[in-house]
Write a protein that holds these residues in place. Structure first.
Motif, PDB file in Angstrom:
ATOM      1  N   UNK A 463       0.796  -1.223   0.000  1.00  0.00           N
ATOM      2  CA  UNK A 463       0.000   0.000   0.000  1.00  0.00           C
ATOM      3  C   UNK A 463       0.833   1.280   0.000  1.00  0.00           C
ATOM      4  N   UNK A 464       2.085   1.198   0.423  1.00  0.00           N
ATOM      5  CA  UNK A 464       2.938   2.389   0.354  1.00  0.00           C
ATOM      6  C   UNK A 464       3.061   2.889  -1.083  1.00  0.00           C
ATOM      7  N   UNK A 465       2.988   1.956  -2.047  1.00  0.00           N
ATOM      8  CA  UNK A 465       3.150   2.319  -3.454  1.00  0.00           C
ATOM      9  C   UNK A 465       1.971   3.108  -4.000  1.00  0.00           C
ATOM     10  N   UNK A 466       0.806   3.010  -3.346  1.00  0.00           N
ATOM     11  CA  UNK A 466      -0.383   3.699  -3.858  1.00  0.00           C
ATOM     12  C   UNK A 466      -0.896   4.764  -2.893  1.00  0.00           C
ATOM     13  N   UNK A 467      -0.123   5.049  -1.852  1.00  0.00           N
ATOM     14  CA  UNK A 467      -0.599   5.970  -0.820  1.00  0.00           C
ATOM     15  C   UNK A 467      -0.775   7.390  -1.348  1.00  0.00           C
ATOM     16  N   UNK A 468      -0.070   7.737  -2.430  1.00  0.00           N
ATOM     17  CA  UNK A 468      -0.191   9.076  -2.997  1.00  0.00           C
ATOM     18  C   UNK A 468      -1.135   9.118  -4.198  1.00  0.00           C
ATOM     19  N   UNK A 469      -1.913   8.058  -4.387  1.00  0.00           N
ATOM     20  CA  UNK A 469      -2.706   7.949  -5.609  1.00  0.00           C
ATOM     21  C   UNK A 469      -4.201   8.137  -5.412  1.00  0.00           C
ATOM     22  N   UNK A 470      -4.631   8.517  -4.238  1.00  0.00           N
ATOM     23  CA  UNK A 470      -6.046   8.815  -4.047  1.00  0.00           C
ATOM     24  C   UNK A 470      -6.172  10.027  -3.131  1.00  0.00           C
ATOM     25  N   UNK A 471      -7.396  10.356  -2.752  1.00  0.00           N
ATOM     26  CA  UNK A 471      -7.668  11.662  -2.160  1.00  0.00           C
ATOM     27  C   UNK A 471      -7.147  11.871  -0.747  1.00  0.00           C
ATOM     28  N   UNK A 472      -6.575  10.860  -0.131  1.00  0.00           N
ATOM     29  CA  UNK A 472      -5.915  11.076   1.155  1.00  0.00           C
ATOM     30  C   UNK A 472      -4.571  11.795   0.986  1.00  0.00           C
ATOM     31  N   UNK A 473      -3.994  11.747  -0.212  1.00  0.00           N
ATOM     32  CA  UNK A 473      -2.642  12.269  -0.434  1.00  0.00           C
ATOM     33  C   UNK A 473      -2.497  13.752  -0.076  1.00  0.00           C
ATOM     34  N   UNK A 474      -3.397  14.656  -0.534  1.00  0.00           N
ATOM     35  CA  UNK A 474      -3.231  16.072  -0.154  1.00  0.00           C
ATOM     36  C   UNK A 474      -3.327  16.301   1.345  1.00  0.00           C
ATOM     37  N   UNK A 475      -4.091  15.478   2.046  1.00  0.00           N
ATOM     38  CA  UNK A 475      -4.186  15.602   3.499  1.00  0.00           C
ATOM     39  C   UNK A 475      -2.895  15.138   4.155  1.00  0.00           C
ATOM     40  N   UNK A 476      -2.332  14.049   3.656  1.00  0.00           N
ATOM     41  CA  UNK A 476      -1.060  13.555   4.192  1.00  0.00           C
ATOM     42  C   UNK A 476       0.050  14.592   4.011  1.00  0.00           C
ATOM     43  N   UNK A 477       0.029  15.294   2.891  1.00  0.00           N
ATOM     44  CA  UNK A 477       1.056  16.305   2.649  1.00  0.00           C
ATOM     45  C   UNK A 477       1.001  17.434   3.673  1.00  0.00           C
ATOM     46  N   UNK A 478      -0.174  17.635   4.262  1.00  0.00           N
ATOM     47  CA  UNK A 478      -0.329  18.640   5.308  1.00  0.00           C
ATOM     48  C   UNK A 478      -0.090  18.051   6.698  1.00  0.00           C
ATOM     49  N   UNK A 479       0.340  16.796   6.749  1.00  0.00           N
ATOM     50  CA  UNK A 479       0.615  16.178   8.032  1.00  0.00           C
ATOM     51  C   UNK A 479      -0.612  15.681   8.772  1.00  0.00           C
ATOM     52  N   UNK A 480      -1.735  15.553   8.066  1.00  0.00           N
ATOM     53  CA  UNK A 480      -2.986  15.128   8.695  1.00  0.00           C
ATOM     54  C   UNK A 480      -3.055  13.603   8.709  1.00  0.00           C
ATOM     55  N   UNK A 481      -3.267  12.973   9.870  1.00  0.00           N
ATOM     56  CA  UNK A 481      -3.410  11.517   9.907  1.00  0.00           C
ATOM     57  C   UNK A 481      -4.547  11.072   8.987  1.00  0.00           C
ATOM     58  N   UNK A 482      -4.224  10.185   8.051  1.00  0.00           N
ATOM     59  CA  UNK A 482      -5.203   9.800   7.030  1.00  0.00           C
ATOM     60  C   UNK A 482      -5.077   8.319   6.726  1.00  0.00           C
ATOM     61  N   UNK A 483      -6.215   7.732   6.361  1.00  0.00           N
ATOM     62  CA  UNK A 483      -6.227   6.316   5.994  1.00  0.00           C
ATOM     63  C   UNK A 483      -6.924   6.151   4.653  1.00  0.00           C
ATOM     64  N   UNK A 484      -6.398   5.235   3.855  1.00  0.00           N
ATOM     65  CA  UNK A 484      -6.941   4.895   2.548  1.00  0.00           C
ATOM     66  C   UNK A 484      -7.486   3.474   2.637  1.00  0.00           C
ATOM     67  N   UNK A 485      -8.837   3.346   2.647  1.00  0.00           N
ATOM     68  CA  UNK A 485      -9.468   2.040   2.612  1.00  0.00           C
ATOM     69  C   UNK A 485      -9.694   1.648   1.155  1.00  0.00           C
TER      70      UNK A 485
END
Length: 540
Positions: A463-485
């Motif tokens: 899942x690390x390979x796709x963590x930047x490929x859906x809508x959680x990515x912009x939140x992660x860039x801001x340091x916001x705890x996020x999960x991709x189901x």
């Protein structure tokens, strides 16, 4: 999810489709259960009753989770993945209709609007689309419904059944109708005038000159009408008429639509009465409210502006005075790849073939609506405020979620967590792919605890390979705890074959329930200073 190579992201499970958790994870979970009593109390989980799996969650939370069903979610999914939506490409009519559908469902559920200026929509410009216009046919539509809450509609075919008048004003509006025989009549009591806020429907038995139409429009405009609909074969355009005309000047003050051909019968059928009945009543009473059809009218002389993106945003306020200004975002993107004509989006199918995107991502939006309903209808009280966001333009480059984080009206520093659902209805029923940062330990503990209660298996492989490929990515860039189901990739990904018949309702239900409980856990987390205080006390 945006189309990229799938190499290196395949799901790997042990025999029978299940794998044992690594020893380090199992030990971490055991330690977490021992140390999480304050956190679990806040989430409505009763530590003292953990041996009885049916009483691990407070009754109201358990009831809310069970109210999320695959059957109800499938109703939303089928609507979103219908051919009528034409693949929901961002900026298209199918995407616009989907956004309206989501907003309507939010309103019915009882969620409050949290978009621009108190609306349901957060509008943004899709990068790279400046000056791009859709076809004239797609930009001019008449949709007939029995009410503003109806999900079924009757379309009038452009040119074959209706055409705007050459001097019609542009409009994008919806209203019910008022029938009339005399468009120049006056009405002494404006508050009781049937045409106020409605479309005037005028049966036409002979040609009407532009001069007369101009007078009709001015009178109806003064009375508060929204537009004029001419109905009859006498207003049929000539076969040689070009619309929109290049030399149109002096537009009418109202939009004017000409309905002819098979469109005439559609109008009277959905009204519930024949033309003769309306004529008799109007002869006695003047203009009369028809009630139906409810008409959605779009007139765009230059076609639809394809650069307009819309996120749909709903809010359920928190109740803790100290935490209600913090937000938990629950999101899913509603756009897909349309007819696969945009470069790099389609992975197969004939040119122009509709890609319905049942799994990607009608499934995530269906779950989003179910999660919102579980909170609202069960009247759960969360400490933090919940934001339910259906993102647009994810397939083109995460543009909707990026715009929301940047200027959605909520300071990113006040967003305490994000739960994203994308492609959640395929593959093994009880296995959920999870993407997250390992450093977000409280989030991770919540996910694993809730999955254990639901008897689901968490798989973080690849899942690390796709963590930047859906809508959680912009939140992660801001340091916001996020999960991709995520349900996992499959051979129909970004193909016309990603359709309703291959969706697994139970898988959709399982992931939706896990997303609900995870968002609940995040919403109930103690304040950071409280957590630090408890940690300090335990060290003494």
């Amino acid at each position: 999810m945006p189309n990229k190579t799938l190499e290196g992201t395949a799901i790997r499970h042990g025999a029978g489709g299940h794998r044992l958790l690594p020893r380090t994870i199992a030990i971490s979970m055991l330690l977490a259960v021992v140390t999480l009593s304050p956190l679990l109390d806040a989430q409505g989980i009763a530590p003292s009753s953990r041996r009885n799996k049916n009483s691990r969650i407070a009754p109201d939370v358990k009831h809310a989770a069970r109210s999320i069903t695959g059957r109800e979610a499938m109703e939303h999914l089928r609507w979103l993945a219908d051919d009528l939506r034409e693949g929901r490409l961002a900026g298209s009519t199918g995407a616009s209709d989907s956004a309206e559908y989501i907003a309507m469902r939010f309103e019915e559920i009882g969620v409050s609007p949290a978009g621009d200026n108190g609306s349901w929509f957060h509008n943004f410009t899709i990068p790279g689309r400046d000056g791009v216009r859709g076809s004239i046919e797609k930009g001019n539509r008449i949709r007939l419904m029995v009410s503003d809450k109806a999900t079924r509609e009757i379309l009038l075919n452009f040119r074959q059944e209706f055409l705007p008048h050459p001097r019609s004003a542009d409009v994008d509006v919806a209203a019910i109708c008022a029938f009339m025989l005399d468009p120049l009549e006056t009405w002494a009591d404006r508050e009781r005038d049937p045409v106020v806020g409605r479309f005037a429907v005028l049966p036409v038995e002979q040609k009407i000159s532009d001069e007369d139409l101009e007078l009709y429009c001015e009178n109806l405009k003064a009375r508060g009408a929204m537009g004029l609909m001419l109905v009859g074969e006498s207003c049929r355009p000539s076969p040689s008429e070009v619309w929109p005309p290049e030399d149109a000047q002096d537009l009418f003050v109202l939009p004017v639509i000409r309905v002819h051909g098979a469109g005439i019968a559609k109008i009277w059928k959905i009204s519930g009465r024949p033309l003769s009945s309306w004529k008799r009543q109007s002869s006695d009473e003047g203009a009369v409210v028809m009630g139906r059809p409810y008409v959605v009218m779009e007139v765009r002389r230059d076609g639809r502006d394809m650069s307009l993106g819309r996120n749909v945003v709903g809010r359920m306020p928190g109740t803790d005075p100290d935490l209600r200004d913090e937000y938990i975002v629950v999101g899913a993107h509603y756009d897909h790849v349309g007819r696969g004509k945009s470069p790099g989006l389609s992975r197969g199918g004939a040119s122009g073939e509709i890609h319905n995107g049942a799994d990607d991502n009608a499934s995530g939006v269906a779950a989003l609506l179910e999660v919102a309903e579980a909170y609202a209808l069960n009247r759960l009280k969360t400490r933090r405020t919940l934001l339910f966001v259906a993102f647009d333009a994810e397939e083109l480059g995460l543009y909707g979620s990026t715009a929301f984080v940047a200027d959605g009206g909520f300071d990113s520093g006040s967003i305490a967590g994000m739960v994203n659902m994308d492609m959640i209805s395929r593959n093994q029923k009880r296995v959920v792919k999870v993407g997250r940062r390992a450093s977000d330990e409280p989030l991770g503990r919540i996910i694993y605890e809730m999955a254990r209660l639901l008897e689901l298996e968490i798989d973080e492989t690849g899942m690390d390979a796709v963590l930047q490929r859906s809508d959680q990515a912009p939140f992660l860039k801001k340091g916001i705890p996020s999960v991709f189901f995520f349900g996992g990739f499959h051979e129909d990904y970004h193909k016309p074959t990603d359709d309703v018949e291959d969706v697994i309702p139970v898988k959709l239900q399982n992931v939706a329930r896990l997303a609900f409980l995870t968002s609940w856990g995040l919403s109930q987390m103690p304040a950071q200073e409280d957590e630090e205080s408890e940690s300090a006390d335990s060290d003494r």
